[in-house]
Design a protein around this motif. Structure first.
Motif, PDB file in Angstrom:
ATOM      1  N   UNK A 270     -19.893  -5.980 -13.500  1.00  0.00           N
ATOM      2  CA  UNK A 270     -18.950  -5.724 -14.644  1.00  0.00           C
ATOM      3  C   UNK A 270     -18.608  -4.202 -14.864  1.00  0.00           C
ATOM      4  N   UNK A 271     -17.202  -4.149 -15.120  1.00  0.00           N
ATOM      5  CA  UNK A 271     -16.538  -2.948 -15.419  1.00  0.00           C
ATOM      6  C   UNK A 271     -17.114  -2.233 -16.440  1.00  0.00           C
ATOM      7  N   UNK A 272     -17.238  -0.844 -16.561  1.00  0.00           N
ATOM      8  CA  UNK A 272     -17.847  -0.100 -17.469  1.00  0.00           C
ATOM      9  C   UNK A 272     -17.143  -0.353 -19.061  1.00  0.00           C
ATOM     10  N   UNK A 273     -15.799  -0.628 -18.994  1.00  0.00           N
ATOM     11  CA  UNK A 273     -15.180  -0.926 -20.383  1.00  0.00           C
ATOM     12  C   UNK A 273     -15.528  -2.121 -20.973  1.00  0.00           C
ATOM     13  N   UNK A 274     -15.933  -3.223 -20.310  1.00  0.00           N
ATOM     14  CA  UNK A 274     -16.701  -4.547 -20.640  1.00  0.00           C
ATOM     15  C   UNK A 274     -17.895  -4.293 -21.069  1.00  0.00           C
ATOM     16  N   UNK A 275     -18.720  -3.381 -20.242  1.00  0.00           N
ATOM     17  CA  UNK A 275     -19.974  -3.059 -21.013  1.00  0.00           C
ATOM     18  C   UNK A 275     -19.860  -2.247 -22.324  1.00  0.00           C
ATOM     19  N   UNK A 276     -19.091  -1.377 -22.283  1.00  0.00           N
ATOM     20  CA  UNK A 276     -18.676  -0.783 -23.571  1.00  0.00           C
ATOM     21  C   UNK A 276     -18.282  -1.836 -24.889  1.00  0.00           C
ATOM     22  N   UNK A 277     -17.359  -2.686 -24.514  1.00  0.00           N
ATOM     23  CA  UNK A 277     -16.984  -3.756 -25.418  1.00  0.00           C
ATOM     24  C   UNK A 277     -18.227  -4.382 -26.052  1.00  0.00           C
ATOM     25  N   UNK A 278     -19.030  -5.002 -24.948  1.00  0.00           N
ATOM     26  CA  UNK A 278     -20.140  -5.888 -25.505  1.00  0.00           C
ATOM     27  C   UNK A 278     -21.081  -5.176 -26.206  1.00  0.00           C
ATOM     28  N   UNK A 279     -21.351  -3.756 -25.927  1.00  0.00           N
ATOM     29  CA  UNK A 279     -22.065  -3.125 -26.914  1.00  0.00           C
ATOM     30  C   UNK A 279     -21.696  -2.667 -28.177  1.00  0.00           C
ATOM     31  N   UNK A 280     -20.459  -2.208 -28.111  1.00  0.00           N
ATOM     32  CA  UNK A 280     -19.739  -1.870 -29.374  1.00  0.00           C
ATOM     33  C   UNK A 280     -19.624  -3.074 -30.371  1.00  0.00           C
ATOM     34  N   UNK A 281     -19.459  -4.385 -29.863  1.00  0.00           N
ATOM     35  CA  UNK A 281     -19.322  -5.557 -30.646  1.00  0.00           C
ATOM     36  C   UNK A 281     -20.598  -6.195 -30.893  1.00  0.00           C
ATOM     37  N   UNK A 282     -21.580  -5.583 -30.467  1.00  0.00           N
ATOM     38  CA  UNK A 282     -22.953  -6.176 -30.698  1.00  0.00           C
ATOM     39  C   UNK A 282     -23.239  -7.617 -30.132  1.00  0.00           C
ATOM     40  N   UNK A 283     -22.660  -7.734 -28.902  1.00  0.00           N
ATOM     41  CA  UNK A 283     -22.749  -9.176 -28.279  1.00  0.00           C
ATOM     42  C   UNK A 283     -24.273  -9.166 -27.889  1.00  0.00           C
ATOM     43  N   UNK A 284     -25.114  -8.210 -27.668  1.00  0.00           N
ATOM     44  CA  UNK A 284     -26.385  -8.175 -27.172  1.00  0.00           C
ATOM     45  C   UNK A 284     -27.424  -8.157 -28.358  1.00  0.00           C
ATOM     46  N   UNK A 285     -26.667  -8.401 -29.847  1.00  0.00           N
ATOM     47  CA  UNK A 285     -27.389  -8.423 -30.872  1.00  0.00           C
ATOM     48  C   UNK A 285     -27.030  -9.729 -31.768  1.00  0.00           C
ATOM     49  N   UNK A 286     -26.884 -10.937 -31.156  1.00  0.00           N
ATOM     50  CA  UNK A 286     -26.401 -11.901 -31.669  1.00  0.00           C
ATOM     51  C   UNK A 286     -27.659 -12.421 -32.604  1.00  0.00           C
ATOM     52  N   UNK A 287     -28.750 -12.697 -31.969  1.00  0.00           N
ATOM     53  CA  UNK A 287     -29.751 -13.244 -32.742  1.00  0.00           C
ATOM     54  C   UNK A 287     -30.402 -12.136 -33.539  1.00  0.00           C
ATOM     55  N   UNK A 288     -30.293 -10.813 -33.573  1.00  0.00           N
ATOM     56  CA  UNK A 288     -31.129  -9.889 -34.123  1.00  0.00           C
ATOM     57  C   UNK A 288     -30.769  -9.858 -35.750  1.00  0.00           C
ATOM     58  N   UNK A 289     -31.401  -9.736 -36.653  1.00  0.00           N
ATOM     59  CA  UNK A 289     -31.363  -9.917 -38.132  1.00  0.00           C
ATOM     60  C   UNK A 289     -30.251  -8.788 -38.332  1.00  0.00           C
TER      61      UNK A 289
END
Length: 743
Positions: A92-111
């Motif tokens: 996955x390109x670095x810009x996609x990783x950055x977007x995923x982190x910035x938009x909190x895709x890894x925190x969907x279930x986190x309160x």
């Protein structure tokens, strides 16, 4: 009288149950106690209470959740180039990783209180589903941190200090998690895990600290190569009795930063031509402070229970979301392609052989989407249905396999030739990964669904088995003495209900009010709920512990339970949608196919039952007439196929959430050609009346010369012909493997 009954009936029966029924290991007990029973228990009651299911209503997203789908998720899909990710860069390109982190895709279930999005399971599922229609690799990358892993375990079991530190860092991507469970020696059998730790004192931050010295080898760990924090499962021992009298403390789960001394992160695995990060890791004499155990010292030895509870929820969202997305994408694109691709002057979707495959694709998409929505709706309510989650994982991934295989057959060369224009091939390659992870389907189908379902969902059996573990105890006798009369009357009612419905083919089974013409299918599900419950009683009483080893019998009965669940969800979805008349072909096709499979599996159980007489008796009592429900007719199959080959609300409803592509990519080209072909059908009909059946520029010019169409109509057809020509093209490459300038 009570004392005599206990002495002469209850106590001997308790010892008989101990001998006959399978023993329950500690890991099995924890697996069965994890999660909850829900609609699966109703299906194994012999008389489902439909109000419990239908009264839930459809899943609903909040305005914030819908805005995230329409905004960041849509933007992410537009950024993705699956060919580049999966075949050119293999990452996955670095810009996609950055977007995923910035938009909190890894925190969907986190309160939200910990910096996450705090979305519902239904929103989580819709997000993963849509992403997966664009890129399986990115879908998996978003899925894993939000399903079985450190985040979910911390939310449920972590200490406040652990939550306050890690959850905000996981939510914004400062920490990338992975979870290490699978080892080369153990695989799905966690009880055989050799990864181990020993309680000891060591040095941490310059001070003597209570902890564990841990050694492990894990493999197949998704996100492992890029993870900064490793959720680690291992068996913990206390030979010096530092924590107490017990030496073997059980499976324990800890959070270990991947830069800890002694941790080695291996190179990548390459799973089935998929580009998501996956790889092995090792630990040699790694000192793990006790405070790194998720939940702290009091959760030492509770790791398996924690994992099973997490899996009961996460497994119902993760792979079913990917599978549902793939099945809906297959339905949308294959229907369009079958309409625009012509052979012998007619669309290939008009050939009956193709129509049957299209109907299968439509039916699978309808059932999977229905079951997916219903399951996540239950999760929204806070339920964690373990058996239902296992059903969803196994049958959603298997359904994806069938629908993608059919889509490949219909697309033919279009799906075989790799390149950016091929939107089916990479999903096809991903299917074996989905089939084998989070509990391989063979194991899940053969051992887990019915093996756990029959015991967990039975109103009395689990308590009876626990009581029988110590047949000489007065407490066990008291429990069984209380349950025996209830169990006996349960068997009597089940017997009467199953025999009545079996001999009358469900004629007198009930159905909920207000379900219209779908009532006949509710009656059949009630009928086979009673039959399955009776067959379960016969199987447990006659086979006892031997049933554990009769995997094919267990698998077939598990299939019956699974089909009952999937079809229940399909009926619920039809009602939730307002019972639209236009959707009835999908309902008819799906229900007939599923009910026919139920009958096939039951007949196979009767034919192969180890005690031949009992098999024949069950056949005679419950299905004396053999098959009573045929699969969908050719007419019904054609109706389903036509739904995929013409614009309609039904088609849009069935494929809602599919990303329709960026301008010029494979999905977009087929979609645009489909729109043009459907819009110009009336003009094509004029040419056909004049004997012109092909669609190309020469044929269009001939139509003008014969005065069959106007110049304006001819221009519309030329645009359509050009769009079709672009859509059916495949990629070609030079001898060095780089993409040609022309497609």
């Amino acid at each position: 009288m009570s004392d005599l009954r206990k002495k002469w009936i209850t106590r001997p029966l308790l010892k008989l149950i101990k001998r006959v029924l399978p023993p329950i290991s500690e890991t099995e007990r924890e697996a069965m106690e994890a999660g909850e029973v829900w609609w699966d228990a109703q299906l194994l009651s012999g008389k489902p209470d439909w109000e419990q299911l239908l009264g839930m209503g459809p899943p609903e997203l909040s305005e914030e959740e819908q805005a995230f789908l329409d905004g960041p998720v849509e933007a992410l899909c537009r950024m993705l180039d699956d060919w580049q990710i999966s075949f050119e860069d293999r990452c996955i390109p670095a810009e996609i990783w950055d977007f995923l982190k910035r938009e909190k895709f890894f925190g969907i279930i986190i309160p939200k209180s910990y910096g996450g999005l705090g979305f519902s399971p239904s929103a989580h599922a819709e997000i993963v589903t849509k992403i997966s229609t664009r890129s399986t690799c990115v879908g998996v990358t978003v899925m894993v941190p939000n399903s079985l892993g450190p985040g979910e375990l911390l939310i449920a079991h972590g200490t406040e200090a652990q939550k306050n530190y890690y959850l905000p860092r996981l939510a914004d991507g400062r920490e990338i998690p992975c979870f290490g469970l699978t080892s080369p020696e153990a695989g799905s059998d966690a009880a055989s895990m050799v990864d181990s730790g020993v309680v000891c004192y060591g040095e941490y931050k310059g001070q003597k600290t209570l902890g564990m010295r841990v050694n492990w080898h894990k493999r197949y760990i998704t996100l492992g190569p890029v993870a900064t924090i490793l959720g680690l499962a291992f068996k913990l021992y206390d030979p010096d009795h530092i924590l107490g009298d017990k030496e073997a403390l059980g499976i324990t789960v800890a959070l270990v930063p991947t830069d800890t001394e002694g941790v080695t992160i291996g190179q990548r695995h390459l799973p089935a031509m998929q580009a998501f990060q996956n790889g092995p890791n090792w630990g040699k004499d790694v000192f793990v402070p006790m405070e790194w155990v998720i939940g702290g010292r009091e959760n030492v030895g509770r790791g398996w229970h924690m994992l099973m509870k997490a899996l009961a929820a996460g497994r119902g969202i993760s792979l079913p979301s990917l599978s549902t997305g793939g099945a809906k994408m297959a339905a949308r694109t294959t229907g369009a392609y079958a309409r625009i691709r012509e052979q012998f002057g007619i669309p290939i979707g008009k050939f009956e052989g193709v129509q049957r495959r299209l109907a299968e694709i439509a039916g699978i998409a309808y059932v999977l989407d229905s079951a997916h929505k219903t399951t996540t709706r239950a999760l929204d309510e806070g339920l964690k249905p373990a058996v239902v989650s296992a059903i969803m994982k196994a049958h959603a991934t298997q359904g994806l396999r069938q629908s993608i295989n059919d889509a490949m057959d219909i697309h033919a060369g279009k799906a075989i030739m790799d390149g950016p224009l091929n939107y089916i091939g990479n999903v096809y390659r991903a299917v074996p990964v989905a089939i084998t992870v989070e509990g391989a389907n063979i194991l899940t189908r053969s051992l887990m669904i019915f093996g756990q379902g029959a015991i967990r969902c039975h109103p009395y059996l689990f308590e009876e088995m626990l009581a029988a573990e110590n047949p000489d105890s007065e407490a066990g006798v008291e429990v069984l003495d209380r349950l025996l009369p209830k169990h006996f009357w349960f068997q009597v009612k089940t017997f009467a209900r199953a025999v009545l419905h079996g001999w009358t083919v469900g004629l007198f089974a009930t159905s909920p009010k207000g379900v219209g013409k779908a009532a006949k299918y509710y009656r059949q599900l009630n009928r086979y709920s009673a039959v399955l419950t009776l067959v379960t009683e016969f199987s447990l009483m006659s086979l006892g512990g031997e049933l554990k080893r009769k995997e094919l019998i267990s698998a077939r009965l598990g299939d019956v339970l699974s089909e009952l669940y999937l079809l229940s969800c399909t009926l619920k979805r039809f009602k939730d949608d307002g019972s639209p008349r236009a959707d009835r072909p999908l309902l008819e096709f799906a229900m007939r196919a599923g009910l026919h499979r139920i009958e096939e599996r039951l007949l196979e159980v009767f034919q192969n039952f180890p005690h031949r007489f009992l098999g024949q008796l069950m056949h005679f009592l419950t299905m004396p007439w053999g098959h009573s429900i045929n699969p969908a007719s050719d007419r019904q199959a054609r109706a389903c196929a036509e739904l995929l080959m013409a614009p309609s609300e039904t088609r849009d409803r069935l494929t809602k959430g599919v990303f329709l592509g960026n301008p010029g990519d494979g999905v977009d080209l087929v979609e645009q050609a489909f729109i043009k072909v459907c819009a110009t059908q009336s003009i094509r009909d004029k040419l056909k009346k004049g004997g012109i059946r092909t669609l190309n520029h020469a044929a269009i010019d001939e139509g003008i010369q014969k005065a069959l169409i106007s110049e304006e109509e001819a221009e519309q057809l030329r645009e359509t012909a050009d769009a079709v020509n672009l859509a059916i093209q495949v990629d070609h490459f030079d001898k060095l493997g780089s993409e040609s300038a022309a497609h």
